[in-house]
Design a protein around this motif. Structure first.
Motif, PDB file in Angstrom:
ATOM      1  N   GLU A 217      -0.603  13.545 -31.386  1.00 22.30           N
ATOM      2  CA  GLU A 217       0.652  13.706 -31.093  1.00 22.30           C
ATOM      3  C   GLU A 217       1.348  14.980 -32.093  1.00 22.30           C
ATOM      4  O   GLU A 217       2.077  15.548 -31.553  1.00 22.30           O
ATOM      5  N   ASP A 218       0.813  14.867 -33.277  1.00 22.38           N
ATOM      6  CA  ASP A 218       1.027  15.920 -34.339  1.00 22.38           C
ATOM      7  C   ASP A 218      -0.173  17.165 -34.281  1.00 22.38           C
ATOM      8  O   ASP A 218       0.164  18.247 -34.896  1.00 22.38           O
ATOM      9  N   LEU A 219      -0.926  17.093 -33.274  1.00 22.08           N
ATOM     10  CA  LEU A 219      -1.769  18.304 -33.124  1.00 22.08           C
ATOM     11  C   LEU A 219      -1.788  19.074 -32.018  1.00 22.08           C
ATOM     12  O   LEU A 219      -2.017  20.133 -32.213  1.00 22.08           O
ATOM     13  N   VAL A 220      -1.334  18.558 -30.918  1.00 26.02           N
ATOM     14  CA  VAL A 220      -1.257  19.227 -29.715  1.00 26.02           C
ATOM     15  C   VAL A 220      -0.059  20.195 -29.734  1.00 26.02           C
ATOM     16  O   VAL A 220       1.218  19.623 -30.200  1.00 26.02           O
ATOM     17  N   THR A 221      -0.198  21.218 -28.923  1.00 24.37           N
ATOM     18  CA  THR A 221       1.226  22.245 -28.776  1.00 24.37           C
ATOM     19  C   THR A 221       1.138  22.585 -27.363  1.00 24.37           C
ATOM     20  O   THR A 221      -0.082  23.023 -26.861  1.00 24.37           O
ATOM     21  N   SER A 222       2.287  23.126 -26.898  1.00 27.89           N
ATOM     22  CA  SER A 222       2.336  23.662 -25.739  1.00 27.89           C
ATOM     23  C   SER A 222       1.985  24.969 -25.550  1.00 27.89           C
ATOM     24  O   SER A 222       1.830  25.705 -26.454  1.00 27.89           O
ATOM     25  N   ASN A 223       1.197  25.436 -24.554  1.00 29.09           N
ATOM     26  CA  ASN A 223       0.635  26.817 -24.187  1.00 29.09           C
ATOM     27  C   ASN A 223       0.813  27.516 -23.007  1.00 29.09           C
ATOM     28  O   ASN A 223       0.537  26.864 -21.914  1.00 29.09           O
ATOM     29  N   LEU A 224       1.718  28.600 -23.133  1.00 30.40           N
ATOM     30  CA  LEU A 224       2.213  29.280 -22.145  1.00 30.40           C
ATOM     31  C   LEU A 224       1.506  30.504 -21.953  1.00 30.40           C
ATOM     32  O   LEU A 224       1.735  31.190 -20.729  1.00 30.40           O
TER      33      LEU A 224
ATOM     34  N   SER B 187      -5.904  28.981 -25.325  1.00 28.47           N
ATOM     35  CA  SER B 187      -6.778  27.823 -25.678  1.00 28.47           C
ATOM     36  C   SER B 187      -8.086  28.140 -25.421  1.00 28.47           C
ATOM     37  O   SER B 187      -8.779  27.489 -26.026  1.00 28.47           O
ATOM     38  N   LEU B 188      -8.450  28.931 -24.376  1.00 29.95           N
ATOM     39  CA  LEU B 188      -9.758  29.093 -24.308  1.00 29.95           C
ATOM     40  C   LEU B 188     -10.372  30.002 -25.521  1.00 29.95           C
ATOM     41  O   LEU B 188     -11.537  29.816 -25.959  1.00 29.95           O
ATOM     42  N   ARG B 189      -9.763  30.855 -26.020  1.00 27.32           N
ATOM     43  CA  ARG B 189     -10.130  31.338 -27.422  1.00 27.32           C
ATOM     44  C   ARG B 189      -9.944  30.321 -28.493  1.00 27.32           C
ATOM     45  O   ARG B 189     -11.176  30.814 -29.242  1.00 27.32           O
ATOM     46  N   GLN B 190      -9.425  29.675 -28.533  1.00 29.25           N
ATOM     47  CA  GLN B 190      -9.443  28.555 -29.632  1.00 29.25           C
ATOM     48  C   GLN B 190     -10.589  27.613 -29.369  1.00 29.25           C
ATOM     49  O   GLN B 190     -11.205  27.325 -30.407  1.00 29.25           O
ATOM     50  N   TYR B 191     -10.873  27.401 -28.241  1.00 29.18           N
ATOM     51  CA  TYR B 191     -12.133  26.714 -27.998  1.00 29.18           C
ATOM     52  C   TYR B 191     -13.251  27.450 -28.719  1.00 29.18           C
ATOM     53  O   TYR B 191     -14.382  26.801 -29.308  1.00 29.18           O
ATOM     54  N   ALA B 192     -13.448  28.845 -28.494  1.00 29.17           N
ATOM     55  CA  ALA B 192     -14.420  29.567 -28.901  1.00 29.17           C
ATOM     56  C   ALA B 192     -14.522  29.776 -30.320  1.00 29.17           C
ATOM     57  O   ALA B 192     -15.794  29.800 -30.835  1.00 29.17           O
ATOM     58  N   GLU B 193     -13.532  29.941 -30.800  1.00 27.15           N
ATOM     59  CA  GLU B 193     -13.296  30.222 -32.446  1.00 27.15           C
ATOM     60  C   GLU B 193     -13.442  28.959 -33.354  1.00 27.15           C
ATOM     61  O   GLU B 193     -13.755  28.824 -34.278  1.00 27.15           O
TER      62      GLU B 193
ATOM     63  N   VAL C 212       1.107  17.874 -12.796  1.00 24.43           N
ATOM     64  CA  VAL C 212       0.594  17.188 -13.954  1.00 24.43           C
ATOM     65  C   VAL C 212       0.799  17.561 -15.311  1.00 24.43           C
ATOM     66  O   VAL C 212       1.290  16.674 -16.235  1.00 24.43           O
ATOM     67  N   GLU C 213       0.635  18.899 -15.633  1.00 20.35           N
ATOM     68  CA  GLU C 213       0.519  19.263 -17.036  1.00 20.35           C
ATOM     69  C   GLU C 213       2.103  19.336 -17.443  1.00 20.35           C
ATOM     70  O   GLU C 213       2.378  18.981 -18.533  1.00 20.35           O
ATOM     71  N   LEU C 214       3.250  19.356 -16.446  1.00 17.17           N
ATOM     72  CA  LEU C 214       4.490  19.254 -16.792  1.00 17.17           C
ATOM     73  C   LEU C 214       4.747  17.861 -17.288  1.00 17.17           C
ATOM     74  O   LEU C 214       5.445  17.791 -18.060  1.00 17.17           O
ATOM     75  N   ILE C 215       4.253  16.930 -16.390  1.00 18.09           N
ATOM     76  CA  ILE C 215       4.645  15.499 -16.688  1.00 18.09           C
ATOM     77  C   ILE C 215       4.056  15.334 -18.241  1.00 18.09           C
ATOM     78  O   ILE C 215       4.435  14.523 -18.895  1.00 18.09           O
ATOM     79  N   GLN C 216       2.905  15.726 -18.249  1.00 20.41           N
ATOM     80  CA  GLN C 216       2.207  15.508 -19.731  1.00 20.41           C
ATOM     81  C   GLN C 216       3.002  16.079 -20.886  1.00 20.41           C
ATOM     82  O   GLN C 216       3.307  15.260 -21.692  1.00 20.41           O
ATOM     83  N   GLY C 217       3.580  17.358 -20.710  1.00 15.37           N
ATOM     84  CA  GLY C 217       4.448  17.760 -21.593  1.00 15.37           C
ATOM     85  C   GLY C 217       5.600  17.210 -21.944  1.00 15.37           C
ATOM     86  O   GLY C 217       6.248  17.147 -23.017  1.00 15.37           O
ATOM     87  N   ALA C 218       6.380  16.658 -20.837  1.00  8.67           N
ATOM     88  CA  ALA C 218       7.647  16.096 -21.058  1.00  8.67           C
ATOM     89  C   ALA C 218       7.723  14.525 -21.177  1.00  8.67           C
ATOM     90  O   ALA C 218       8.453  14.229 -21.771  1.00  8.67           O
ATOM     91  N   LEU C 219       6.618  13.903 -20.768  1.00  9.11           N
ATOM     92  CA  LEU C 219       6.778  12.197 -20.616  1.00  9.11           C
ATOM     93  C   LEU C 219       5.679  11.715 -21.545  1.00  9.11           C
ATOM     94  O   LEU C 219       5.924  10.572 -21.894  1.00  9.11           O
ATOM     95  N   VAL C 220       4.495  12.195 -21.687  1.00  8.42           N
ATOM     96  CA  VAL C 220       3.308  11.581 -22.139  1.00  8.42           C
ATOM     97  C   VAL C 220       3.142  12.042 -23.559  1.00  8.42           C
ATOM     98  O   VAL C 220       2.961  13.173 -23.930  1.00  8.42           O
ATOM     99  N   SER C 221       3.062  10.978 -24.350  1.00 11.48           N
ATOM    100  CA  SER C 221       3.146  11.441 -25.957  1.00 11.48           C
ATOM    101  C   SER C 221       1.631  11.666 -26.172  1.00 11.48           C
ATOM    102  O   SER C 221       0.611  10.892 -25.741  1.00 11.48           O
ATOM    103  N   GLY C 222       1.531  12.666 -26.993  1.00 18.56           N
ATOM    104  CA  GLY C 222      -0.115  12.955 -27.636  1.00 18.56           C
ATOM    105  C   GLY C 222      -0.459  14.193 -26.489  1.00 18.56           C
ATOM    106  O   GLY C 222      -1.611  14.567 -26.661  1.00 18.56           O
ATOM    107  N   ARG C 223       0.250  14.544 -25.579  1.00 20.60           N
ATOM    108  CA  ARG C 223      -0.464  15.598 -24.644  1.00 20.60           C
ATOM    109  C   ARG C 223       0.945  16.586 -24.478  1.00 20.60           C
ATOM    110  O   ARG C 223       1.875  16.219 -24.724  1.00 20.60           O
ATOM    111  N   ALA C 224       0.329  17.860 -23.994  1.00 21.11           N
ATOM    112  CA  ALA C 224       1.330  19.213 -24.111  1.00 21.11           C
ATOM    113  C   ALA C 224       1.068  19.705 -22.706  1.00 21.11           C
ATOM    114  O   ALA C 224      -0.384  19.621 -22.168  1.00 21.11           O
TER     115      ALA C 224
END
Length: 201
Positions: A50-57, A62-68, A117-129
């Protein structure tokens, strides 16, 4: 068509209908199972993150983050998991879409479903964005599944399931029938006026 050919044609039609119904039932069952698994994978809360994930628009962030920031195996697991999550869309959806623009319709539907699904994750599911890169990877996975296998099996299904109709048999031109030629000539002669006959036309 002879009387023996008619029962064979009817029997072949019924076989095609039964096969088509059976295939659609299996595909529909697979779609239901996939929907349950998709909901379980994407909509399960993850309080530890929950404290690690952030939304990405921003596409590609995120792909660059995976690589780096990720190890090679972790990056492959993260990106590959999102690709594989979209593959069933490319395998199942072509069976329900019309032939025209099938790939485009499948791609758009996959993108819309995964965006929801991603919108539901960001709005309603804890620990997901919400992450736009996940939507891109899911859609790419759907295209991958479509080009590798979905297009081929759906094409074979429609080729077998389609029952040739009477409209597919070409009709012979009316002028090519010798039986109609004398009647047409007689009607042409009768249409001439007495004045034309006198002039020798």
């Amino acid at each position: 068509m002879t009387t023996e050919a008619k029962p064979r044609t009817r029997q072949g039609t019924w076989v095609r209908v039964l096969v088509r119904g059976a295939v659609l039932a299996v595909v529909l069952l697979g779609l239901v199972v996939f929907s349950v698994l998709l909901a379980k994978v994407t909509l399960t809360p993850s309080p530890a993150s929950e404290d690690l994930v952030t939304s990405n628009l921003r596409p590609g962030r995120s792909l660059r983050q995976y690589a780096e920031d990720y190890t090679f195996l972790a990056a492959c697991k993260q990106a590959g998991g999102n690709l594989l999550l979209g593959v069933p869309f490319g395998l199942l959806l072509p069976f329900f879409g019309p032939r025209r623009l099938r790939m485009i319709r499948m791609t758009l539907l996959t993108a819309v479903v995964m965006a929801v699904v991603e919108l539901i994750q960001g709005a309603l599911v804890s620990g997901r964005a919400f992450d736009i890169d996940d939507v891109i990877l899911n859609t790419a996975g759907a295209l991958l599944g479509y080009f590798v296998l979905g297009r081929r099996i759906s094409h074979r299904y429609y080729t077998y399931a389609d029952v040739p109709g009477a409209s597919e048999r070409p009709e012979e031109p009316e002028a090519a029938d010798p039986k109609h030629a004398p009647a047409k000539t007689a009607r042409t002669k009768a249409a001439r006026s007495p004045l034309d006959r006198f002039r020798g036309r």
